[in-house]
Design a protein around this motif. Structure first.
Motif, PDB file in Angstrom:
ATOM      1  N   LYS A  49      35.503  60.128  72.276  1.00 19.57           N
ATOM      2  CA  LYS A  49      36.667  60.993  72.381  1.00 19.57           C
ATOM      3  C   LYS A  49      36.615  61.749  73.704  1.00 19.57           C
ATOM      4  O   LYS A  49      35.551  62.191  74.145  1.00 19.57           O
ATOM      5  N   ILE A  50      37.767  61.834  74.350  1.00 21.60           N
ATOM      6  CA  ILE A  50      37.944  62.688  75.519  1.00 21.60           C
ATOM      7  C   ILE A  50      38.948  63.767  75.121  1.00 21.60           C
ATOM      8  O   ILE A  50      40.129  63.465  74.896  1.00 21.60           O
ATOM      9  N   GLN A  51      38.472  64.980  74.974  1.00 20.97           N
ATOM     10  CA  GLN A  51      39.270  66.071  74.427  1.00 20.97           C
ATOM     11  C   GLN A  51      39.812  65.639  73.058  1.00 20.97           C
ATOM     12  O   GLN A  51      39.036  65.362  72.152  1.00 20.97           O
ATOM     13  N   ASN A  52      41.122  65.531  72.879  1.00 24.26           N
ATOM     14  CA  ASN A  52      41.681  65.133  71.577  1.00 24.26           C
ATOM     15  C   ASN A  52      42.103  63.667  71.527  1.00 24.26           C
ATOM     16  O   ASN A  52      42.759  63.249  70.580  1.00 24.26           O
ATOM     17  N   SER A  53      41.712  62.888  72.523  1.00 24.14           N
ATOM     18  CA  SER A  53      42.118  61.476  72.609  1.00 24.14           C
ATOM     19  C   SER A  53      40.964  60.565  72.206  1.00 24.14           C
ATOM     20  O   SER A  53      39.839  60.705  72.719  1.00 24.14           O
ATOM     21  N   ASN A  54      41.248  59.631  71.301  1.00 25.98           N
ATOM     22  CA  ASN A  54      40.224  58.726  70.773  1.00 25.98           C
ATOM     23  C   ASN A  54      40.275  57.362  71.457  1.00 25.98           C
ATOM     24  O   ASN A  54      41.347  56.872  71.836  1.00 25.98           O
ATOM     25  N   PHE A  55      39.107  56.752  71.558  1.00 24.91           N
ATOM     26  CA  PHE A  55      38.973  55.406  72.107  1.00 24.91           C
ATOM     27  C   PHE A  55      38.071  54.588  71.172  1.00 24.91           C
ATOM     28  O   PHE A  55      37.066  55.094  70.673  1.00 24.91           O
ATOM     29  N   ALA A  56      38.454  53.338  70.940  1.00 29.16           N
ATOM     30  CA  ALA A  56      37.639  52.404  70.151  1.00 29.16           C
ATOM     31  C   ALA A  56      37.255  51.226  71.040  1.00 29.16           C
ATOM     32  O   ALA A  56      38.124  50.653  71.714  1.00 29.16           O
ATOM     33  N   GLY A  57      35.979  50.891  71.057  1.00 33.57           N
ATOM     34  CA  GLY A  57      35.528  49.825  71.947  1.00 33.57           C
ATOM     35  C   GLY A  57      34.550  48.885  71.278  1.00 33.57           C
ATOM     36  O   GLY A  57      34.029  49.150  70.188  1.00 33.57           O
ATOM     37  N   ILE A  58      34.314  47.779  71.967  1.00 31.37           N
ATOM     38  CA  ILE A  58      33.270  46.847  71.535  1.00 31.37           C
ATOM     39  C   ILE A  58      32.624  46.263  72.781  1.00 31.37           C
ATOM     40  O   ILE A  58      33.300  45.912  73.754  1.00 31.37           O
ATOM     41  N   SER A  59      31.307  46.234  72.775  1.00 32.95           N
ATOM     42  CA  SER A  59      30.545  45.664  73.870  1.00 32.95           C
ATOM     43  C   SER A  59      29.840  44.407  73.361  1.00 32.95           C
ATOM     44  O   SER A  59      29.379  44.359  72.212  1.00 32.95           O
ATOM     45  N   THR A  60      29.779  43.405  74.202  1.00 34.24           N
ATOM     46  CA  THR A  60      29.197  42.135  73.769  1.00 34.24           C
ATOM     47  C   THR A  60      28.406  41.510  74.911  1.00 34.24           C
ATOM     48  O   THR A  60      28.645  41.803  76.083  1.00 34.24           O
ATOM     49  N   GLY A  61      27.450  40.676  74.553  1.00 30.46           N
ATOM     50  CA  GLY A  61      26.643  40.012  75.571  1.00 30.46           C
ATOM     51  C   GLY A  61      25.465  39.292  74.960  1.00 30.46           C
ATOM     52  O   GLY A  61      25.508  38.866  73.800  1.00 30.46           O
ATOM     53  N   PHE A  74      35.842  41.523  88.991  1.00 27.32           N
ATOM     54  CA  PHE A  74      36.324  42.816  89.472  1.00 27.32           C
ATOM     55  C   PHE A  74      36.064  43.947  88.489  1.00 27.32           C
ATOM     56  O   PHE A  74      36.605  45.046  88.625  1.00 27.32           O
ATOM     57  N   GLY A  75      35.222  43.685  87.505  1.00 25.48           N
ATOM     58  CA  GLY A  75      34.863  44.701  86.532  1.00 25.48           C
ATOM     59  C   GLY A  75      34.758  44.117  85.142  1.00 25.48           C
ATOM     60  O   GLY A  75      35.604  43.319  84.735  1.00 25.48           O
ATOM     61  N   GLN A  76      33.716  44.499  84.414  1.00 24.24           N
ATOM     62  CA  GLN A  76      33.461  43.930  83.087  1.00 24.24           C
ATOM     63  C   GLN A  76      33.746  44.914  81.966  1.00 24.24           C
ATOM     64  O   GLN A  76      33.391  44.667  80.816  1.00 24.24           O
ATOM     65  N   THR A  77      34.397  46.020  82.291  1.00 21.56           N
ATOM     66  CA  THR A  77      34.857  46.967  81.285  1.00 21.56           C
ATOM     67  C   THR A  77      36.373  47.089  81.408  1.00 21.56           C
ATOM     68  O   THR A  77      36.879  47.498  82.457  1.00 21.56           O
ATOM     69  N   VAL A  78      37.078  46.711  80.359  1.00 22.47           N
ATOM     70  CA  VAL A  78      38.548  46.708  80.352  1.00 22.47           C
ATOM     71  C   VAL A  78      39.025  47.719  79.313  1.00 22.47           C
ATOM     72  O   VAL A  78      38.539  47.726  78.172  1.00 22.47           O
ATOM     73  N   ILE A  79      39.967  48.584  79.703  1.00 18.69           N
ATOM     74  CA  ILE A  79      40.501  49.606  78.805  1.00 18.69           C
ATOM     75  C   ILE A  79      42.010  49.410  78.675  1.00 18.69           C
ATOM     76  O   ILE A  79      42.721  49.323  79.680  1.00 18.69           O
ATOM     77  N   ILE A  80      42.480  49.321  77.437  1.00 24.63           N
ATOM     78  CA  ILE A  80      43.891  49.093  77.144  1.00 24.63           C
ATOM     79  C   ILE A  80      44.519  50.376  76.589  1.00 24.63           C
ATOM     80  O   ILE A  80      43.970  50.997  75.672  1.00 24.63           O
ATOM     81  N   PHE A  81      45.675  50.732  77.141  1.00 24.15           N
ATOM     82  CA  PHE A  81      46.424  51.909  76.684  1.00 24.15           C
ATOM     83  C   PHE A  81      47.749  51.425  76.085  1.00 24.15           C
ATOM     84  O   PHE A  81      48.731  51.241  76.816  1.00 24.15           O
ATOM     85  N   PRO A  82      47.823  51.185  74.767  1.00 20.21           N
ATOM     86  CA  PRO A  82      49.064  50.686  74.156  1.00 20.21           C
ATOM     87  C   PRO A  82      50.180  51.742  74.179  1.00 20.21           C
ATOM     88  O   PRO A  82      49.921  52.936  74.060  1.00 20.21           O
ATOM     89  N   ASN A  83      51.405  51.263  74.319  1.00 16.51           N
ATOM     90  CA  ASN A  83      52.582  52.122  74.254  1.00 16.51           C
ATOM     91  C   ASN A  83      53.427  51.765  73.038  1.00 16.51           C
ATOM     92  O   ASN A  83      53.346  50.649  72.509  1.00 16.51           O
ATOM     93  N   GLU A  84      54.248  52.685  72.617  1.00 16.76           N
ATOM     94  CA  GLU A  84      55.078  52.487  71.433  1.00 16.76           C
ATOM     95  C   GLU A  84      56.171  51.434  71.645  1.00 16.76           C
ATOM     96  O   GLU A  84      56.674  50.855  70.682  1.00 16.76           O
ATOM     97  N   ASP A  94      29.041  58.642  78.423  1.00 16.08           N
ATOM     98  CA  ASP A  94      29.164  59.854  79.245  1.00 16.08           C
ATOM     99  C   ASP A  94      29.773  59.522  80.606  1.00 16.08           C
ATOM    100  O   ASP A  94      30.598  60.297  81.133  1.00 16.08           O
ATOM    101  N   ARG A  95      29.380  58.386  81.177  1.00 19.00           N
ATOM    102  CA  ARG A  95      29.937  57.991  82.474  1.00 19.00           C
ATOM    103  C   ARG A  95      31.422  57.663  82.347  1.00 19.00           C
ATOM    104  O   ARG A  95      32.221  57.974  83.246  1.00 19.00           O
ATOM    105  N   LEU A  96      31.802  57.057  81.220  1.00 19.00           N
ATOM    106  CA  LEU A  96      33.223  56.777  80.997  1.00 19.00           C
ATOM    107  C   LEU A  96      34.016  58.078  80.889  1.00 19.00           C
ATOM    108  O   LEU A  96      35.091  58.210  81.478  1.00 19.00           O
ATOM    109  N   LYS A  97      33.505  59.014  80.143  1.00 19.59           N
ATOM    110  CA  LYS A  97      34.220  60.273  79.931  1.00 19.59           C
ATOM    111  C   LYS A  97      34.477  61.017  81.242  1.00 19.59           C
ATOM    112  O   LYS A  97      35.484  61.726  81.372  1.00 19.59           O
ATOM    113  N   SER A  98      33.582  60.868  82.199  1.00 18.07           N
ATOM    114  CA  SER A  98      33.731  61.571  83.471  1.00 18.07           C
ATOM    115  C   SER A  98      34.358  60.693  84.557  1.00 18.07           C
ATOM    116  O   SER A  98      34.488  61.135  85.706  1.00 18.07           O
ATOM    117  N   ASN A  99      34.742  59.466  84.199  1.00 17.36           N
ATOM    118  CA  ASN A  99      35.307  58.553  85.182  1.00 17.36           C
ATOM    119  C   ASN A  99      36.683  59.045  85.643  1.00 17.36           C
ATOM    120  O   ASN A  99      37.574  59.282  84.828  1.00 17.36           O
TER     121      ASN A  99
END
Length: 225
Positions: free
Chosen positions: A82-94, A173-183, A207-212
């Motif tokens: 969570k960043i402040q009141n915003s939630n994120f759900a993720g999955i890491s694989t390898g 170009f990066g192995q972490t992808v973040i999706i922000f869905p819209n209504e 922690d690094r994500l939260k401060s990115n």
């Protein structure tokens, strides 16, 4: 059928990305051996045939196919933050690179994260598959404002692709992808080079994500009134 075609395109693209000759020769030999019945791992093939009867993988149906013997151990690690009141759900694989010694040393090859607004949830419908070793294949679904299907292929030289809906991400170009869905059926996205480090406490990655800076800028844009 469309998803199967997309995965085929991924594999063909990766194969032409310019491996070193020795790596290319090894991959070519393995590809040829997988087509020779006398080199198949019949015990593994038989187990896969039985296992597929209860398999519910999506979006691609997982069917059994023969391969020669290989030594790859894979994992998935769901997480949320969570960043402040915003939630994120993720999955890491390898790959668990300590698997041969029965150690848990996770090499994270791909992280997919969804912004879930005020909902605390996890990505539970995702699988990583080792049968294409030394390539790793990854697929799953996530229900947000829309149904998101995703399929990924990671090559041995840290190249690969992830497809989320119809958006393709080149993992060079990066192995972490973040999706922000819209209504309205659209979505914003980020692709970051930040990723978990083997043997590091996973909370440090969060922690690094939260401060990115890029993540916080996009979050502000996605949540503005």
């Amino acid at each position: 059928m469309k998803n199967i075609i997309l995965v085929s395109i991924f594999l063909l693209t990766i194969a032409n990305k310019g491996f070193g000759q020795s790596i290319l020769d090894t991959l070519r030999t393995k590809a040829e051996n997988n087509q020779i019945p006398t080199k198949w791992n019949i015990d593994l093939f038989s187990k896969d045939i039985k296992w597929r009867e209860s398999d519910k993988s999506k979006p691609l149906k997982s069917l059994a196919f023969p391969v020669e013997k290989y030594d790859t151990y894979v994992f998935t690690q769901p997480f949320n933050f969570k960043i402040q009141n915003s939630n994120f759900a993720g999955i890491s694989t390898g790959e668990n690179i300590g698997g041969r010694e029965n150690k848990m040393i996770f090499r994270h090859d791909l992280c997919l994260i969804f912004f879930t607004k005020d909902t605390l949830t996890t990505i539970s419908k995702a699988d990583v598959i080792s049968r294409n070793s030394p390539y790793l294949t990854f697929q799953g679904t996530f229900k947000s404002t829309e149904q998101f299907d995703f399929v990924g292929v990671k090559s041995p030289d840290d190249k690969g692709f992830l497809m989320v809906s119809t958006k393709a991400f080149d993992l060079q170009f990066g192995q972490t992808v973040i999706i922000f869905p819209n209504e309205n059926g659209s979505f914003y996205y980020l692709q970051l080079t930040e990723k978990p480090i083997p043997n590091e406490d996973f909370s440090k990655f969060i922690d690094r994500l939260k401060s990115n800076e890029k993540l916080n800028t996009m979050l502000n844009y996605a949540t503005k009134k």
